[in-house]
Design an enzyme around this catalytic site. Structure first.
Site, mmCIF file in Angstrom:
data_model
loop_
_atom_site.group_PDB
_atom_site.id
_atom_site.type_symbol
_atom_site.label_atom_id
_atom_site.label_comp_id
_atom_site.label_asym_id
_atom_site.label_seq_id
_atom_site.Cartn_x
_atom_site.Cartn_y
_atom_site.Cartn_z
ATOM 1 N N THR A 1 0.452 -1.019 0.272
ATOM 2 C CA THR A 1 0.040 -0.161 -0.459
ATOM 3 C C THR A 1 0.830 0.831 -0.186
ATOM 4 O O THR A 1 1.718 1.487 0.691
ATOM 5 C CB THR A 1 -0.429 0.034 1.587
ATOM 6 O OG1 THR A 1 -0.332 0.065 2.315
ATOM 7 C CG2 THR A 1 -2.208 -0.835 1.481
ATOM 8 N N ASP A 2 0.505 2.033 -0.958
ATOM 9 C CA ASP A 2 1.459 3.401 -0.818
ATOM 10 C C ASP A 2 0.764 4.365 0.060
ATOM 11 O O ASP A 2 0.460 3.950 1.537
ATOM 12 C CB ASP A 2 0.434 4.041 -2.104
ATOM 13 C CG ASP A 2 1.893 5.033 -2.755
ATOM 14 O OD1 ASP A 2 2.816 5.203 -2.260
ATOM 15 O OD2 ASP A 2 1.617 6.011 -4.017
ATOM 16 N N LYS A 3 2.144 5.028 0.446
ATOM 17 C CA LYS A 3 1.526 6.511 1.384
ATOM 18 C C LYS A 3 0.531 7.054 1.243
ATOM 19 O O LYS A 3 -0.601 7.135 0.809
ATOM 20 C CB LYS A 3 2.325 7.675 0.828
ATOM 21 C CG LYS A 3 2.573 8.605 1.744
ATOM 22 C CD LYS A 3 2.790 10.105 1.734
ATOM 23 C CE LYS A 3 3.781 11.557 2.489
ATOM 24 N NZ LYS A 3 3.816 12.526 1.831
ATOM 25 N N HIS B 1 -0.379 3.456 -8.195
ATOM 26 C CA HIS B 1 -1.121 4.518 -8.083
ATOM 27 C C HIS B 1 -2.438 4.141 -9.253
ATOM 28 O O HIS B 1 -3.022 5.321 -8.870
ATOM 29 C CB HIS B 1 0.057 5.393 -8.551
ATOM 30 C CG HIS B 1 0.851 6.189 -8.126
ATOM 31 N ND1 HIS B 1 2.679 6.971 -8.449
ATOM 32 C CD2 HIS B 1 1.208 6.270 -6.605
ATOM 33 C CE1 HIS B 1 3.176 7.134 -7.587
ATOM 34 N NE2 HIS B 1 1.891 7.207 -6.221
#
Length: 433
Positions: A152-154, A299
């Site tokens: 999972t991204d920021k 993204h």
């Protein structure tokens, strides 16, 4: 001096009894001892036996028999209370992990980059401190065969992340791990899996949801911060029609970074994507977009949402969707990371093969659903609502949409070469959103 008469007669009786023993070796040993006259009587002139005699006796079968018995008794005693505890074997397990991603730089640990705190930094620390893994496994996660389903991204949260690893199955393992974790990171479940299990490779699909304020779908001519906006049935229908266009297999090279249209890894399969009925939290209306796919690139989901928002608001034509997975380079806006949540990961093929084999449990987490729902209500949804109201991340992002050029600006090389983006960093393989 010879033995007294009474003692001599007793020795003779013992000798006859020894000859009649059922165990020949024991009988011979006792006979040898008796014949030697070593019954505790004093030796000649009261002098102790010479060392040579002791050595000779030690070499006899009877002496060897009794000498062997004493070490055996010591071995038995050492295996009781005095022996050190047996080392626990390591076992391959999976952990059901939930967390609020606010304040973290994503899920995956960046060894050597302590200034960028990640979820795995806190998780690995808790595993070491609880005694599940040795300290050197925390320094090199490959030693415990660690793997996560999705990176999972920021700022992205998770209600159903699954990680696989080898641990010592200590008593009260979940309680001990959670005692060393902050309240916004919880281990909600544990299951044993096959020795070669890899949570990333064995995962058939991932389900995410994206929660956003519905004023994101208001026309561009309307105030982008109008909290009184309510999503109409007609607009919701249009949103769902556009989201359904993503279903199937497409080249999503425009929805990530450094991917060309002909690269096989840019092709992803989306099973479903739709927007649910809106609801009101703290006076602000929100909606949830759900998407299920085999895998996603960095993204990708945020850009899928961002492009539909741009179309509904009137910044981009609907035809941009078809162009976006063609060879053309399309400027696709990326929605904020705040509202994105990894909700569930799916292991259908694994469950079909091992879920009912009598040795392993199916990875469906049905018994943990109530805890997952409670964690979302306590830590994830309130964080999204309060952060949106306080920081107005969606409203600020909406103000940047006019700067995007949604007309075809470039053609990707027919060879399928990568087209790097100057605004985004490179991505790794596999799930990243």
């Amino acid at each position: 001096m010879g033995m007294p008469g009474a003692l001599l007669r007793a020795a003779g009786a013992l000798l006859r009894a020894a000859r009649g023993l059922q165990t020949p070796r024991l009988g011979r040993a006792l006979c040898s001892t008796l014949m030697a006259g070593n019954l505790g009587a004093p030796s000649a002139a009261g002098v102790a036996p010479r060392p040579e005699e002791g050595k000779a006796r030690a070499g006899r079968p009877g002496a060897r028999l009794w000498e062997d018995a004493e070490p055996q008794a010591k071995k038995l005693r050492s295996g009781e209370d005095g022996a050190p505890p047996r080392k626990l074997p390591k076992r391959k397990i999976v952990l059901l992990l939930a967390y609020s991603g606010k304040g973290y730089h994503g899920m995956q640990r960046n060894v050597g980059s302590s200034q960028f705190r990640t979820i795995e930094d806190d998780l690995v620390s808790a595993l070491v401190r609880s005694g599940c893994i040795p300290e050197n496994h925390g320094e090199d996660m490959r030693k415990m065969s660690f793997q996560r389903c999705a990176r999972t991204d920021k700022g992205v949260s998770a209600a159903g992340q699954v990680v696989s690893l080898k641990v010592w199955l200590i008593d009260d393992i979940l309680e001990k791990i959670n005692s060393h974790l902050p309240s916004h990171i919880r281990i909600l479940g544990l299951k044993r899996v096959t020795g070669g299990f890899n949570s990333k490779n064995k995962c058939d699909a991932r389900t995410y949801f994206y929660m956003l304020p519905t004023f994101a779908f208001a026309h561009k001519d309307r105030d982008p911060q109008d909290e009184t906006y309510r999503l109409s049935a007609e607009t919701l229908q249009r949103v769902n029609r556009l989201l359904a266009c993503y279903q199937g297999t497409h080249s999503f090279h425009n929805f990530t970074s450094q991917k060309g249209p002909r690269e096989p890894s840019a092709r992803r399969y989306i099973l479903q994507m739709y927007c649910e009925e809106p609801f009101v939290r703290e006076g602000l209306e929100f909606a949830v977009i759900r998407v299920k796919g085999q895998s996603f690139m960095m993204h990708q989901i945020r850009k899928m949402v961002g492009l539909v928002v741009a179309i509904v608001k009137g910044y981009a034509p609907e035809s941009v969707l078809e162009r976006s997975w063609g060879d053309e380079k399309v400027d696709v806006p990326k929605a904020p990371g705040l509202g994105l949540v990894l909700e569930r990961v799916h292991f259908e093929k694994y469950n079909q093969r091992f879920g009912n084999d009598g040795l392993h449990e199916p990875l469906d987490w049905a018994q943990e659903e109530a805890e997952v729902a409670a964690f979302k209500e306590q830590h994830i949804l309130p964080t999204i609502v309060s952060t949106e109201r306080g920081e107005r991340s969606m409203a600020q992002w909406l103000s940047t949409l006019p700067a995007h050029d949604f007309s075809a600006s470039a053609l990707a090389a027919s060879s399928g070469a990568k087209v790097p983006s100057p605004l985004e960093g490179s991505e790794g393989d596999g799930d990243s959103d």
